[in-house]
Motif scaffolding. Structure first.
Motif, short mmCIF file in Angstrom:
data_model
loop_
_atom_site.label_atom_id
_atom_site.label_comp_id
_atom_site.label_asym_id
_atom_site.label_seq_id
_atom_site.Cartn_x
_atom_site.Cartn_y
_atom_site.Cartn_z
N ILE A 179 7.76 4.37 -3.37
CA ILE A 179 7.30 5.43 -2.47
C ILE A 179 7.84 6.77 -2.97
CG2 ILE A 179 7.35 6.29 -0.09
CD1 ILE A 179 7.90 3.27 0.67
N ASN A 234 2.92 9.18 -2.29
CA ASN A 234 1.87 8.60 -3.13
C ASN A 234 1.10 7.51 -2.40
OD1 ASN A 234 4.37 7.13 -3.24
ND2 ASN A 234 3.48 5.88 -4.84
N ASN A 235 1.66 6.99 -1.31
CA ASN A 235 0.97 5.98 -0.51
C ASN A 235 0.35 6.66 0.72
OD1 ASN A 235 0.40 3.99 1.46
ND2 ASN A 235 1.85 2.59 0.51
N GLU A 254 2.97 -2.70 7.63
CA GLU A 254 3.61 -1.69 6.79
C GLU A 254 5.13 -1.76 6.83
OE1 GLU A 254 0.96 -0.10 8.64
OE2 GLU A 254 -0.09 1.16 7.17
#
Ligand code: ATP
Ligand code: PRP
Ligand code: MG
Length: 280
Positions: free
Chosen positions: A24, A38-39, A191
């Motif tokens: 991450i 980036n996620n 998540e």
């Protein structure tokens, strides 16, 4: 999912680094309030370590990284998902070297300076001691010398600050390290579980190496004794000759002795590769 991490202080860089290792990466370098990663499904909320338990408990963030001491001090009902292995320190009661105080019981009626007023209150109440808590917001070690307290309750890790300020430990109250915490309503969400798996994989892999080598088939038993691996080594036949390829996970601390032994009994073409993640 929103992950709260400290925007400053000792836990800030290591938290970002751990998230990076877990895949991450924070997109923007500016320290805005909420920053994308980036996620697409993950955003970072930068906040003070002290405030993070509250933000996670009230749902402003789903999960967070902060000190265990901060979680206890906040009194918030959050779920501690993982110990993260950095930010290790002890919360101790200390007094000046020349103080008469020998044990905590001698602190009855005295003044204690601390940033941890809730932990202090609870601690002395449980001991049945009546003390006055003097709340400070840092540099607590000064308090006895400026005459505002007789003892302090503060963090120590290397012990340097206590030493240079002529303070000695009377009692250890709490051990702390950075922890991953979650709001109780989201602990079972995909998540959150994926984050735990990712971070756990990074923590498990710390110091672990993947060792590959070619060995003559007849020394396999000896090799197994030297490097048993996680569930025994993976053994493959090498196409030509009577050689085997052996792959095994070892801790880097063992390499020093292992390599010499393996070489001595005939292992060759030894390759060592750091492991990024290890999920048992
Ligand atoms: N000496 C230390 N060694 C290891 N970890 C520490 C040490 N001091 C603090 N920590 C950990 O880092 C957390 C945050 O401490 P830090 O000093 O970064 O911020 P703070 O002093 O609480 O905040 P502020 O920046 O507002 O003064 C602490 O709650 C504790 O978990
Ligand atoms: O045992 P040591 O390695 O010396 O560490 C202990 C010191 O670290 C922390 O302070 P910090 O440096 O975070 O400063 P602060 O008081 O501004 O929070 C803690 O409050 C101690 O003062
Ligand atoms: Mg501090």
């Amino acid at each position: 999912m929103i992950i709260a991490i400290p925007n400053k202080g000792r836990l800030s860089e290591p938290s970002l680094e751990l998230l990076r290792e877990a895949g991450i990466r924070v997109e923007s370098s500016e320290r805005k309030l909420i920053v994308p990663t980036n996620n697409q499904r993950i955003n970072i909320l930068f906040a003070r370590a002290r405030d993070i338990p509250h933000y996670v408990a009230n749902g402003s963030a789903d999960v967070g990284i902060t000190g265990y001491d901060m979680v206890v001090e906040s009194g918030e009902d959050v779920k501690v998902l993982l110990k993260l292995g950095f930010g290790k320190a002890k919360l101790v009661i200390a007094v000046p070297m020349n103080s008469d105080v020998k044990a905590v019981e001698d602190l009855d009626g005295k003044r204690i300076a601390t940033e941890f007023k809730n932990i202090a209150k609870r601690y002395f109440k449980e001991k049945g001691l009546n003390v006055k808590i003097v709340e400070v917001s840092g540099a607590c070690e000064n308090a006895p010398y400026i005459g505002i307290a007789d003892a302090i309750l503060d963090l120590t890790s290397t012990g340097t600050t206590l030493r240079v300020n002529n303070l000695r430990v009377v009692e250890e109250v709490l051990e702390t390290e950075a922890v991953l915490i979650a709001n109780r309503n989201v602990v079972n969400e995909f998540e959150v579980k994926a984050l735990v798996t990712s971070i756990q994989g990074v923590l498990n892999a710390k110091g672990m190496m993947y060792l590959m080598m070619n060995i003559p088939a007849d020394i396999l038993d000896e090799v197994k004794r030297i490097v048993p691996g996680l569930k025994g080594p993976t053994v493959m036949k090498v196409e030509n000759g009577n050689m085997l390829a052996v792959h095994v996970v070892v801790h880097e601390d063992r390499l020093f002795e292992i390599l010499e032994k393996l070489k001595k009994i005939g292992a060759r073409d030894i390759l060592i590769i750091p492991i990024q993640r290890l999920i048992y």
